[in-house]
Design an enzyme around this catalytic site. Structure first.
Site, PDB file in Angstrom:
ATOM      1  N   HIS A  38       0.813  -1.217   0.000  1.00  0.00           N
ATOM      2  CA  HIS A  38       0.000   0.000   0.000  1.00  0.00           C
ATOM      3  C   HIS A  38       0.851   1.275   0.000  1.00  0.00           C
ATOM      4  O   HIS A  38       0.345   2.351  -0.250  1.00  0.00           O
ATOM      5  CB  HIS A  38      -1.028  -0.002   1.152  1.00  0.00           C
ATOM      6  CG  HIS A  38      -0.480   0.325   2.505  1.00  0.00           C
ATOM      7  ND1 HIS A  38      -0.136  -0.640   3.425  1.00  0.00           N
ATOM      8  CD2 HIS A  38      -0.238   1.509   3.103  1.00  0.00           C
ATOM      9  CE1 HIS A  38       0.297  -0.067   4.535  1.00  0.00           C
ATOM     10  NE2 HIS A  38       0.250   1.249   4.359  1.00  0.00           N
ATOM     11  N   ASP A  68       0.173  -7.503   1.512  1.00  0.00           N
ATOM     12  CA  ASP A  68       0.597  -6.116   1.682  1.00  0.00           C
ATOM     13  C   ASP A  68       2.119  -5.978   1.775  1.00  0.00           C
ATOM     14  O   ASP A  68       2.637  -5.221   2.579  1.00  0.00           O
ATOM     15  CB  ASP A  68      -0.083  -5.478   2.904  1.00  0.00           C
ATOM     16  CG  ASP A  68       0.028  -3.959   2.889  1.00  0.00           C
ATOM     17  OD1 ASP A  68       0.182  -3.376   1.795  1.00  0.00           O
ATOM     18  OD2 ASP A  68      -0.026  -3.351   3.981  1.00  0.00           O
ATOM     19  N   SER A 141       4.474   2.872   7.842  1.00  0.00           N
ATOM     20  CA  SER A 141       4.166   1.680   7.050  1.00  0.00           C
ATOM     21  C   SER A 141       5.376   1.251   6.242  1.00  0.00           C
ATOM     22  O   SER A 141       6.017   2.062   5.588  1.00  0.00           O
ATOM     23  CB  SER A 141       3.005   1.951   6.093  1.00  0.00           C
ATOM     24  OG  SER A 141       1.811   2.093   6.804  1.00  0.00           O
TER      25      SER A 141
END
Length: 172
Positions: A38, A68, A141
């Site tokens: 992402h 992911d 992230s």
């Protein structure tokens, strides 16, 4: 890029995002960096900075959107991270989330392992994650969740943002 609604019309726009990554391998030309799908999966251009000053072009090697995870490569020389064994983690174990919180540069926040092997639905995908009380903020992230031996035991991916629960971050 994305879209926004303006007087009922959907208008496309270009946007920039910030994330983190972990150098996990290298060869004679490239460092290979693991991050989240992402973070880079839909990017039209990717660049990295190791020190926070330089801007180095990177290329997407591949992604696994189901988990992911993505791998990018860049022509840099830097230390390869040491990975630990997430199967040996214990609830209550101290950890540190390292990343680029809010896109403001290198950051580290401490916490502990809250839950192991938690099932999580994220953007329509089922992930099995490590839940931690170490804050995972936008920009973290793709960054490292490390134990106190400095070994990578997870890749930061998301956080719960509700008025009911506080301090729940997730790492793959």
């Amino acid at each position: 890029s994305g879209t926004t609604n303006y007087f009922g019309m959907s208008i496309p726009y270009e946007s920039q995002g910030a994330g983190s990554g972990v150098i996990f391998d290298e060869d004679d030309k490239y460092a290979y960096i693991v991050t989240n799908d992402h973070v880079v999966g839909d990017a039209s251009a990717i660049s990295i900075s190791v020190t926070g000053v330089e801007n180095i072009k990177a290329e997407l090697v591949g992604t696994d959107s189901t988990n992911d995870i993505a791998v990018i490569k860049a022509n840099v020389t830097y230390s390869v991270a040491k990975f630990g064994d997430s199967d040996k983690l214990n609830v209550g174990q101290s950890v540190i989330a390292i990343g680029n919180a809010l896109g403001a540069g290198k950051s580290a926040t401490g916490g502990m392992i809250s839950i192991l092997n938690k099932s999580l639905e994220l953007n329509g995908k089922h992930l099995t994650v490590i839940q931690t009380s170490a804050p995972i903020n936008p920009g973290n992230s793709g960054g490292a969740l490390v134990d106190y031996n400095g070994e990578i035991i997870g890749i930061n991916t998301a956080k719960t943002d509700t008025s009911v629960a506080e301090g729940m971050g997730y790492a793959i």
